[in-house]
Design a protein around this motif. Structure first.
Motif, PDB file in Angstrom:
ATOM      1  N   MET A   1       0.846  -1.190   0.000  1.00 57.96           N
ATOM      2  CA  MET A   1       0.000   0.000   0.000  1.00 57.96           C
ATOM      3  C   MET A   1       0.885   1.245   0.000  1.00 57.96           C
ATOM      4  SD  MET A   1      -2.894  -1.066   2.780  1.00 57.96           S
ATOM      5  CE  MET A   1      -3.829  -2.568   2.581  1.00 57.96           C
ATOM      6  N   THR A   2       0.505   2.239  -0.760  1.00 58.39           N
ATOM      7  CA  THR A   2       1.309   3.449  -0.839  1.00 58.39           C
ATOM      8  C   THR A   2       0.418   4.668  -0.690  1.00 58.39           C
ATOM      9  OG1 THR A   2       1.086   3.465  -3.241  1.00 58.39           O
ATOM     10  CG2 THR A   2       3.033   2.384  -2.340  1.00 58.39           C
ATOM     11  N   SER A   3       1.044   5.763  -0.268  1.00 57.16           N
ATOM     12  CA  SER A   3       0.295   6.995  -0.085  1.00 57.16           C
ATOM     13  C   SER A   3      -0.129   7.576  -1.422  1.00 57.16           C
ATOM     14  CB  SER A   3       1.168   8.011   0.669  1.00 57.16           C
ATOM     15  OG  SER A   3       0.550   9.267   0.684  1.00 57.16           O
ATOM     16  N   THR A   4      -1.376   8.064  -1.466  1.00 55.77           N
ATOM     17  CA  THR A   4      -1.858   8.677  -2.700  1.00 55.77           C
ATOM     18  C   THR A   4      -2.267  10.129  -2.469  1.00 55.77           C
ATOM     19  OG1 THR A   4      -4.100   7.849  -2.270  1.00 55.77           O
ATOM     20  CG2 THR A   4      -2.664   6.467  -3.616  1.00 55.77           C
ATOM     21  N   THR A   5      -1.963  10.658  -1.309  1.00 55.73           N
ATOM     22  CA  THR A   5      -2.329  12.034  -1.020  1.00 55.73           C
ATOM     23  C   THR A   5      -1.334  12.629  -0.043  1.00 55.73           C
ATOM     24  OG1 THR A   5      -4.166  13.483  -0.380  1.00 55.73           O
ATOM     25  CG2 THR A   5      -3.811  11.534   0.967  1.00 55.73           C
ATOM     26  N   THR A   6      -1.318  13.931   0.044  1.00 52.51           N
ATOM     27  CA  THR A   6      -0.510  14.611   1.046  1.00 52.51           C
ATOM     28  C   THR A   6      -1.418  14.953   2.211  1.00 52.51           C
ATOM     29  OG1 THR A   6       0.940  15.540  -0.644  1.00 52.51           O
ATOM     30  CG2 THR A   6       0.964  16.588   1.517  1.00 52.51           C
ATOM     31  N   LEU A   7      -1.090  14.429   3.367  1.00 50.21           N
ATOM     32  CA  LEU A   7      -1.946  14.630   4.528  1.00 50.21           C
ATOM     33  C   LEU A   7      -1.643  15.955   5.205  1.00 50.21           C
ATOM     34  CD1 LEU A   7      -1.672  11.032   5.981  1.00 50.21           C
ATOM     35  CD2 LEU A   7      -3.705  12.058   4.964  1.00 50.21           C
ATOM     36  N   PRO A   8      -2.655  16.592   5.774  1.00 50.04           N
ATOM     37  CA  PRO A   8      -2.435  17.864   6.452  1.00 50.04           C
ATOM     38  C   PRO A   8      -1.567  17.687   7.695  1.00 50.04           C
ATOM     39  CG  PRO A   8      -4.667  17.068   6.855  1.00 50.04           C
ATOM     40  CD  PRO A   8      -4.072  16.174   5.818  1.00 50.04           C
ATOM     41  N   GLY A   9      -0.747  18.684   7.971  1.00 54.93           N
ATOM     42  CA  GLY A   9       0.050  18.680   9.187  1.00 54.93           C
ATOM     43  C   GLY A   9       1.434  18.111   9.057  1.00 54.93           C
ATOM     44  N   GLY A  10       1.704  17.386   7.978  1.00 52.98           N
ATOM     45  CA  GLY A  10       3.036  16.817   7.822  1.00 52.98           C
ATOM     46  C   GLY A  10       3.272  15.667   8.786  1.00 52.98           C
ATOM     47  N   THR A  11       4.464  15.616   9.373  1.00 55.81           N
ATOM     48  CA  THR A  11       4.850  14.480  10.209  1.00 55.81           C
ATOM     49  C   THR A  11       5.404  14.936  11.554  1.00 55.81           C
ATOM     50  OG1 THR A  11       7.082  14.411   9.255  1.00 55.81           O
ATOM     51  CG2 THR A  11       5.384  13.055   8.199  1.00 55.81           C
ATOM     52  N   TRP A  12       5.491  14.009  12.465  1.00 57.81           N
ATOM     53  CA  TRP A  12       6.133  14.181  13.768  1.00 57.81           C
ATOM     54  C   TRP A  12       6.705  12.821  14.131  1.00 57.81           C
ATOM     55  CZ3 TRP A  12       7.318  18.544  16.280  1.00 57.81           C
ATOM     56  CH2 TRP A  12       7.743  18.476  17.612  1.00 57.81           C
ATOM     57  N   THR A  13       7.369  12.732  15.276  1.00 63.97           N
ATOM     58  CA  THR A  13       7.989  11.470  15.643  1.00 63.97           C
ATOM     59  C   THR A  13       7.340  10.860  16.874  1.00 63.97           C
ATOM     60  OG1 THR A  13       9.672  12.632  16.930  1.00 63.97           O
ATOM     61  CG2 THR A  13      10.220  12.061  14.656  1.00 63.97           C
ATOM     62  N   LEU A  14       7.295   9.546  16.875  1.00 71.62           N
ATOM     63  CA  LEU A  14       6.953   8.766  18.062  1.00 71.62           C
ATOM     64  C   LEU A  14       8.214   7.966  18.386  1.00 71.62           C
ATOM     65  CD1 LEU A  14       3.347   7.593  17.151  1.00 71.62           C
ATOM     66  CD2 LEU A  14       3.969   9.067  19.076  1.00 71.62           C
ATOM     67  N   GLY A  15       9.048   8.555  19.232  1.00 70.22           N
ATOM     68  CA  GLY A  15      10.350   7.946  19.488  1.00 70.22           C
ATOM     69  C   GLY A  15      11.194   7.966  18.232  1.00 70.22           C
ATOM     70  N   ASP A  16      11.580   6.783  17.768  1.00 73.20           N
ATOM     71  CA  ASP A  16      12.439   6.671  16.590  1.00 73.20           C
ATOM     72  C   ASP A  16      11.650   6.533  15.295  1.00 73.20           C
ATOM     73  OD1 ASP A  16      11.418   4.211  17.322  1.00 73.20           O
ATOM     74  OD2 ASP A  16      13.184   3.084  16.683  1.00 73.20           O
ATOM     75  N   ARG A  17      10.324   6.660  15.357  1.00 70.53           N
ATOM     76  CA  ARG A  17       9.508   6.488  14.168  1.00 70.53           C
ATOM     77  C   ARG A  17       8.844   7.800  13.764  1.00 70.53           C
ATOM     78  NH1 ARG A  17       7.394   1.323  13.116  1.00 70.53           N
ATOM     79  NH2 ARG A  17       6.160   2.337  11.488  1.00 70.53           N
ATOM     80  N   THR A  18       8.920   8.114  12.489  1.00 68.17           N
ATOM     81  CA  THR A  18       8.221   9.272  11.943  1.00 68.17           C
ATOM     82  C   THR A  18       6.852   8.827  11.454  1.00 68.17           C
ATOM     83  OG1 THR A  18      10.281  10.343  11.278  1.00 68.17           O
ATOM     84  CG2 THR A  18       8.277  11.074  10.178  1.00 68.17           C
ATOM     85  N   VAL A  19       5.817   9.549  11.880  1.00 70.04           N
ATOM     86  CA  VAL A  19       4.450   9.188  11.491  1.00 70.04           C
ATOM     87  C   VAL A  19       3.713  10.423  10.984  1.00 70.04           C
ATOM     88  CG1 VAL A  19       4.304   7.295  13.147  1.00 70.04           C
ATOM     89  CG2 VAL A  19       3.512   9.575  13.812  1.00 70.04           C
ATOM     90  N   SER A  20       2.625  10.183  10.272  1.00 72.77           N
ATOM     91  CA  SER A  20       1.777  11.282   9.823  1.00 72.77           C
ATOM     92  C   SER A  20       1.096  11.904  11.035  1.00 72.77           C
ATOM     93  CB  SER A  20       0.721  10.762   8.840  1.00 72.77           C
ATOM     94  OG  SER A  20      -0.067   9.727   9.430  1.00 72.77           O
ATOM     95  N   ARG A  21       1.045  13.226  11.093  1.00 74.57           N
ATOM     96  CA  ARG A  21       0.333  13.884  12.193  1.00 74.57           C
ATOM     97  C   ARG A  21      -1.161  13.622  12.108  1.00 74.57           C
ATOM     98  NH1 ARG A  21       1.103  19.891  12.637  1.00 74.57           N
ATOM     99  NH2 ARG A  21       0.009  19.538  14.625  1.00 74.57           N
ATOM    100  N   PHE A  22      -1.659  13.426  10.943  1.00 78.70           N
ATOM    101  CA  PHE A  22      -3.058  13.020  10.789  1.00 78.70           C
ATOM    102  C   PHE A  22      -3.096  11.501  10.829  1.00 78.70           C
ATOM    103  CE2 PHE A  22      -7.153  12.045   9.231  1.00 78.70           C
ATOM    104  CZ  PHE A  22      -7.950  13.141   9.500  1.00 78.70           C
ATOM    105  N   GLY A  23      -3.609  10.964  11.922  1.00 78.48           N
ATOM    106  CA  GLY A  23      -3.700   9.523  12.086  1.00 78.48           C
ATOM    107  C   GLY A  23      -5.147   9.060  12.061  1.00 78.48           C
ATOM    108  N   TYR A  24      -5.363   7.864  12.562  1.00 75.26           N
ATOM    109  CA  TYR A  24      -6.706   7.287  12.548  1.00 75.26           C
ATOM    110  C   TYR A  24      -6.943   6.524  13.846  1.00 75.26           C
ATOM    111  CZ  TYR A  24     -10.676   4.350  11.473  1.00 75.26           C
ATOM    112  OH  TYR A  24     -11.895   3.727  11.545  1.00 75.26           O
ATOM    113  N   GLY A  25      -8.073   6.783  14.493  1.00 71.60           N
ATOM    114  CA  GLY A  25      -8.467   6.074  15.697  1.00 71.60           C
ATOM    115  C   GLY A  25      -9.541   5.050  15.389  1.00 71.60           C
ATOM    116  N   ALA A  26      -9.306   3.803  15.786  1.00 69.87           N
ATOM    117  CA  ALA A  26     -10.184   2.697  15.383  1.00 69.87           C
ATOM    118  C   ALA A  26     -11.362   2.477  16.324  1.00 69.87           C
ATOM    119  CB  ALA A  26      -9.370   1.409  15.271  1.00 69.87           C
TER     120      ALA A  26
END
Length: 289
Positions: A1-26
């Motif tokens: 699976m690959t990204s097909t859009t640019t998410l708002p807010g860019g990225t931030w880190t969770l420890g050593d991992r960079t993640v999208s600032r716009f996430g999803y709560g299940a």
């Protein structure tokens, strides 16, 4: 699976991992009051897959949601998980037959919950475990040390990769950080509930993520004349303005809004991309102060 859009807010880190600032709560994928299966299982699977397809790399879940329901949906939809995706889960509470959230934080409780999350998600190690303190009414003062030491033990065993804390006081954050590195704080925070303002700023200065739960008010959606006024002026839904405000509030804020529908997921992403003027922000800031 690959990204097909640019998410708002860019990225931030969770420890050593960079993640999208716009996430999803299940959480909303479970049935009413976060109990039982979804009304439309296929739609739940579709929204999880769409989230990852759109570039979301931070997914929040817990074996207590359902219970077991959302983790099993995440596994069905996304396993084997893309390397880019970080799945955060939570321990510290169980569910009772009435849908309540009784605390469950003895060492044996926490070990049992971590292992249950491992099984339901189908992994050998959990990317991130948030230690939930307090109760359903909010944070409660008291030591977090015993619970933290259990998570550190499980981390040393290779079952937990990163540790966060949830539903905590500022003093508990300090205590937790004295025991182990934490990568995020997950507390209730939104336009109308801003008691954590100083904590958000402190964590931002130290590179630690802040993840607001109930970013749109939870079971009682945000309502405010100021919010309605700004939304009307922008020609946007009020909830979109609330998400955009959170992203602009601080660069370390990570959003995990939930939905069970693909169309609503896309609406949330578009809404969070709104650009708020200084006047908009000033009006909105008065809501929670």
């Amino acid at each position: 699976m690959t990204s097909t859009t640019t998410l708002p807010g860019g990225t931030w880190t969770l420890g050593d991992r960079t993640v999208s600032r716009f996430g999803y709560g299940a959480m909303q994928l479970a049935g009413p009051w976060v109990m039982g299966p979804p009304a439309d299982r296929a739609a739940a699977i579709a929204v999880l897959r769409e989230a990852v397809e759109l570039g979301i790399t931070h997914i929040d879940t817990s074996d207590a949601y359902g219970p077991h329901v959302t983790n099993e949906l995440v596994r069905e939809a996304l396993h084997p998980y893309p390397d880019s995706v970080l799945i955060a889960t939570k321990v510290g509470a169980d569910r009772d037959a009435d849908g309540g959230w009784p605390t469950a934080r003895t060492p044996d409780d926490l070990r049992r919950q971590v292992r249950a999350n491992l099984v339901s998600l189908g992994v050998e190690a959990l990317d991130l475990v948030n230690m939930r303190m307090g109760d359903a009414a909010g944070p409660r003062p008291g030591s977090i040390a015993e619970a933290m030491h259990v998570l550190v033990e499980l981390q040393e065993q290779g079952l937990v990769r990163r540790i966060g804390v949830s539903n905590v006081t500022a003093d508990q954050v300090v205590e937790a950080r004295g025991i182990a590195p934490i990568v995020c704080v997950q507390n209730m925070y939104n336009l109308a509930h801003r008691g954590d303002d100083p904590l958000v700023d402190q964590l931002a200065a130290e590179g630690i993520a802040y993840v607001p739960f109930f970013p749109l008010g939870g079971f009682t959606p945000l309502q405010s004349e100021a919010l309605t006024s700004v939304a009307s002026r922008l020609g946007a839904p009020a909830m979109s303005v609330a998400l955009a405000w959170l992203l602009q509030r601080s660069p370390n804020i990570l959003l995990i809004p939930g939905t069970s529908k693909v169309a609503h997921l896309r609406e949330n992403i578009a809404g969070a991309a709104l650009s708020l003027s200084a006047q908009d922000v000033a009006e909105l800031d008065r809501i929670g102060r």
